[in-house]
Design a protein around this motif. Structure first.
Motif, PDB file in Angstrom:
ATOM      1  N   UNK A 132       2.633  -7.328  -1.092  1.00 61.33           N
ATOM      2  CA  UNK A 132       3.563  -6.525  -0.067  1.00 61.33           C
ATOM      3  C   UNK A 132       4.726  -6.193  -0.941  1.00 61.33           C
ATOM      4  N   UNK A 133       5.112  -5.051  -0.695  1.00 56.34           N
ATOM      5  CA  UNK A 133       6.481  -4.599  -1.519  1.00 56.34           C
ATOM      6  C   UNK A 133       7.541  -4.151  -0.414  1.00 56.34           C
ATOM      7  N   UNK A 134       8.643  -4.622  -0.516  1.00 60.79           N
ATOM      8  CA  UNK A 134       9.662  -4.454   0.438  1.00 60.79           C
ATOM      9  C   UNK A 134      10.842  -3.890  -0.344  1.00 60.79           C
ATOM     10  N   UNK A 135      11.461  -2.776   0.298  1.00 59.68           N
ATOM     11  CA  UNK A 135      12.644  -2.533  -0.316  1.00 59.68           C
ATOM     12  C   UNK A 135      13.724  -1.860   0.446  1.00 59.68           C
ATOM     13  N   UNK A 136      14.949  -2.494   0.361  1.00 60.17           N
ATOM     14  CA  UNK A 136      16.318  -2.161   1.456  1.00 60.17           C
ATOM     15  C   UNK A 136      16.703  -0.991   0.842  1.00 60.17           C
ATOM     16  N   UNK A 137      16.869   0.130   1.773  1.00 63.95           N
ATOM     17  CA  UNK A 137      17.406   1.320   1.468  1.00 63.95           C
ATOM     18  C   UNK A 137      18.252   1.710   2.646  1.00 63.95           C
ATOM     19  N   UNK A 138      19.750   1.929   2.416  1.00 63.87           N
ATOM     20  CA  UNK A 138      20.519   2.501   3.671  1.00 63.87           C
ATOM     21  C   UNK A 138      20.222   1.728   5.008  1.00 63.87           C
ATOM     22  N   UNK A 139      20.111   0.515   4.859  1.00 65.49           N
ATOM     23  CA  UNK A 139      20.039  -0.379   6.191  1.00 65.49           C
ATOM     24  C   UNK A 139      18.705  -0.467   6.782  1.00 65.49           C
ATOM     25  N   UNK A 140      17.623   0.278   5.992  1.00 64.89           N
ATOM     26  CA  UNK A 140      16.326   0.290   6.547  1.00 64.89           C
ATOM     27  C   UNK A 140      15.431  -0.343   5.294  1.00 64.89           C
ATOM     28  N   UNK A 141      14.342  -0.945   5.865  1.00 67.85           N
ATOM     29  CA  UNK A 141      13.317  -1.635   5.108  1.00 67.85           C
ATOM     30  C   UNK A 141      12.120  -0.629   4.692  1.00 67.85           C
ATOM     31  N   UNK A 142      11.690  -0.481   3.627  1.00 67.65           N
ATOM     32  CA  UNK A 142      10.387   0.296   3.578  1.00 67.65           C
ATOM     33  C   UNK A 142       9.357  -0.800   3.100  1.00 67.65           C
ATOM     34  N   UNK A 143       8.511  -0.858   3.662  1.00 66.40           N
ATOM     35  CA  UNK A 143       7.117  -1.645   3.409  1.00 66.40           C
ATOM     36  C   UNK A 143       5.837  -1.164   2.826  1.00 66.40           C
ATOM     37  N   UNK A 144       5.354  -1.539   1.916  1.00 64.05           N
ATOM     38  CA  UNK A 144       3.901  -0.931   1.330  1.00 64.05           C
ATOM     39  C   UNK A 144       3.163  -2.209   1.119  1.00 64.05           C
ATOM     40  N   UNK A 145       1.811  -2.182   1.174  1.00 65.72           N
ATOM     41  CA  UNK A 145       0.896  -3.236   1.056  1.00 65.72           C
ATOM     42  C   UNK A 145      -0.213  -2.748   0.195  1.00 65.72           C
ATOM     43  N   UNK A 146      -0.917  -3.570  -0.483  1.00 60.70           N
ATOM     44  CA  UNK A 146      -1.955  -3.119  -1.433  1.00 60.70           C
ATOM     45  C   UNK A 146      -3.001  -2.497  -0.666  1.00 60.70           C
ATOM     46  N   UNK A 147      -3.264  -2.886   0.573  1.00 59.86           N
ATOM     47  CA  UNK A 147      -4.580  -2.404   1.277  1.00 59.86           C
ATOM     48  C   UNK A 147      -4.183  -1.426   2.378  1.00 59.86           C
ATOM     49  N   UNK A 148      -2.931  -1.156   2.434  1.00 60.03           N
ATOM     50  CA  UNK A 148      -2.598   0.015   3.624  1.00 60.03           C
ATOM     51  C   UNK A 148      -1.898   1.117   2.650  1.00 60.03           C
ATOM     52  N   UNK A 149      -2.419   2.348   3.213  1.00 61.93           N
ATOM     53  CA  UNK A 149      -1.630   3.433   2.599  1.00 61.93           C
ATOM     54  C   UNK A 149      -0.482   3.956   3.126  1.00 61.93           C
ATOM     55  N   UNK A 150      -0.021   3.708   4.358  1.00 62.47           N
ATOM     56  CA  UNK A 150       1.033   4.183   4.832  1.00 62.47           C
ATOM     57  C   UNK A 150       2.159   3.507   4.558  1.00 62.47           C
TER      58      UNK A 150
END
Length: 162
Positions: free
Chosen positions: A97-115
């Motif tokens: 899982x990858x989490x990144x905080x940008x402008x008070x929002x967290x963007x999340x990706x995972x190795x098994x999900x495209x969205x």
């Protein structure tokens, strides 16, 4: 944010009459002698339903370690507050899982999900604490005697200090 963890039915460590072993073929030990590897990798596998920012990150049928999953998620909030980023994975699987905080929002990706999911830092804080405390409640429901485990007591005390 939605999180639900359920035991894998074929994992005998969830059975009421199961006795602790440090690995599936090892000798019987007591709850205090059950090693971190026993808790983290060899026993107590789960399926999880996880929805963040409207994206379904659920995994069913593969069985991930209860505490490896919970401790992985507990680290996310700490790292986001410290560095604004967190790349984390399960110890014995190729799931990340990858989490990144940008402008008070967290963007999340995972190795098994495209969205890419987007949620608040508050939802990540809720996820981190839910993962840990739901895991302790779940294992306590199936094995009340494990509450005496030194390993689990120390882990729980560590989370309460955070």
């Amino acid at each position: 944010m939605w999180l639900m963890i359920t035991p894998v039915g074929s994992d005998s460590s969830w059975d009421a009459d199961w006795v602790p072993r440090n690995n599936p073929w090892g000798e019987i030990v007591g709850w205090n002698e059950l090693s971190d590897a026993g808790f983290l990798w060899h026993h107590f596998t789960i399926n999880y339903e996880l929805i963040l920012g409207g994206v379904d990150f659920s995994r069913r049928g593969i069985g991930v370690s209860l505490f490896d999953f919970a401790f992985m998620l507990s680290w996310v909030e700490i790292e986001l507050n410290r560095t604004g980023k967190c790349l984390t994975s399960l110890s014995n699987m190729d799931l990340w899982f990858s989490f990144e905080l940008r402008n008070e929002l967290v963007y999340i990706q995972a190795s098994y999900v495209e969205e890419v999911a987007v949620c608040s830092l508050g939802e990540i804080a809720e996820l981190s604490s839910s993962a840990v405390f739901d895991s302790f409640r779940l294992i306590g429901k199936f094995h009340p005697e494990c509450r005496n485990s030194h390993y689990l007591k120390n882990k729980l005390q560590g989370f309460l200090r955070l």
